[in-house]
Scaffold this active site. Structure first.
Site, PDB file in Angstrom:
ATOM      1  N   SER A  51     -19.415-115.353-110.471  1.00 51.94           N
ATOM      2  CA  SER A  51     -19.371-113.957-111.145  1.00 51.94           C
ATOM      3  C   SER A  51     -20.422-114.223-111.889  1.00 51.94           C
ATOM      4  O   SER A  51     -20.843-115.153-112.463  1.00 51.94           O
ATOM      5  CB  SER A  51     -18.070-113.482-111.630  1.00 51.94           C
ATOM      6  OG  SER A  51     -18.259-112.354-112.539  1.00 51.94           O
ATOM      7  N   TYR A 108     -11.170-115.341-117.754  1.00 53.71           N
ATOM      8  CA  TYR A 108     -11.881-115.040-116.418  1.00 53.71           C
ATOM      9  C   TYR A 108     -13.138-115.713-116.522  1.00 53.71           C
ATOM     10  O   TYR A 108     -13.579-116.501-115.673  1.00 53.71           O
ATOM     11  CB  TYR A 108     -11.918-113.810-116.289  1.00 53.71           C
ATOM     12  CG  TYR A 108     -12.626-113.264-115.098  1.00 53.71           C
ATOM     13  CD1 TYR A 108     -11.983-113.612-113.678  1.00 53.71           C
ATOM     14  CD2 TYR A 108     -13.901-112.849-114.995  1.00 53.71           C
ATOM     15  CE1 TYR A 108     -12.822-113.326-112.601  1.00 53.71           C
ATOM     16  CE2 TYR A 108     -14.604-112.442-113.641  1.00 53.71           C
ATOM     17  CZ  TYR A 108     -13.953-112.803-112.581  1.00 53.71           C
ATOM     18  OH  TYR A 108     -14.703-112.544-111.372  1.00 53.71           O
TER      19      TYR A 108
END
Length: 246
Positions: free
Chosen positions: A140, A153
């Site tokens: 990501s 995250y």
């Protein structure tokens, strides 16, 4: 370059994994779809097969190393080898640290980090034996920068980035095995539905691009990385929506 390659994809029941399975099968690959939601896998396999492609499915919880090893064994038993392994399974339950969502932190670490490591551990022996292969880890933009509510995250995605670079360094000195990390920005997937912290969800929406990427866009990036000649290793692809600033 793609035709007849055996490609294992985790997290293939929806989103990027599902789109990658369909696209790679269309390009001539033999795809092994894995996830926990077997009904969704079966639906995608039927679609691929009905369109003339080669696909099968295998139920896997990537947090269970024995499950992941069984997936590798199944792929070899079914198609004879594994040419590409795509670690795509991931979770994104963003939250502010003071909300103390410890169970969600544990789950992200188990899926986003351990799941990737278990996939590498299952695929590497096969690829080392044949002295060829390709491991692709879907990460990501959060592996490059930290957004509000995304501390844990991002921590998992920074870890995947470090693991992939370490893997690349180790493999490049002694084998023909390639390593790639794909880092998407905002993608229109089911991941947003896992966010239980309304403040974190609001913070994410406030910085979201007006037009998100589609899963098919990331599937094309994965196809590009695989489809390069053996002498070429695409180590990282960072792909954002055109209107995403950060």
């Amino acid at each position: 370059m793609i035709e007849n390659k055996v490609i294992v994809i985790t997290g293939a029941s929806s989103g990027i994994g599902q789109a990658a399975a369909v696209r790679l099968a269309k390009a001539g690959a033999k795809v092994v779809l894995s996830a926990r939601r077997v009904d969704r896998l079966e639906e995608t396999v039927r679609k691929i097969v009905n369109e003339g492609g080669h696909a099968t499915q295998f139920a896997v919880d990537v947090t269970a190393k024995d499950d992941v090893q069984s997936l590798a064994d199944f792929a070899v038993k079914t198609y004879g080898t594994v040419d590409v392994w795509i670690n795509n399974a991931g979770l994104m339950p963003l939250s502010f640290l003071n909300k103390r969502k410890l169970s969600e932190w544990d789950q992200m670490i188990d899926v986003n980090i351990k799941g990737v490591l278990y996939g590498i551990a299952a695929a590497l022996p096969i690829m080392e034996q044949q002295n060829s292969g390709h491991i692709i880890n879907v990460s990501s933009v959060a592996g490059h920068r930290v957004g509000m509510g995304g501390a844990v995250y991002s921590g998992t995605k920074f870890a995947v980035r470090a693991i992939t670079e370490g893997l690349r360094m180790e493999l490049s000195s002694s084998s023909n095995i390639r390593a790639t990390i794909i880092s998407p920005g905002m993608v229109e997937t089911e991941l947003l539905s896992t966010i239980t912290d309304e403040d974190a969800l609001s913070a994410l929406k406030s910085r979201a691009a007006s037009e998100a990427l589609q899963s098919a866009d990331i599937a094309e990036a994965i196809l590009y990385a695989i489809d390069q000649p053996q002498r070429t290793s695409v180590n990282e692809i960072l792909i954002r929506p055109t209107k995403q600033q950060s």
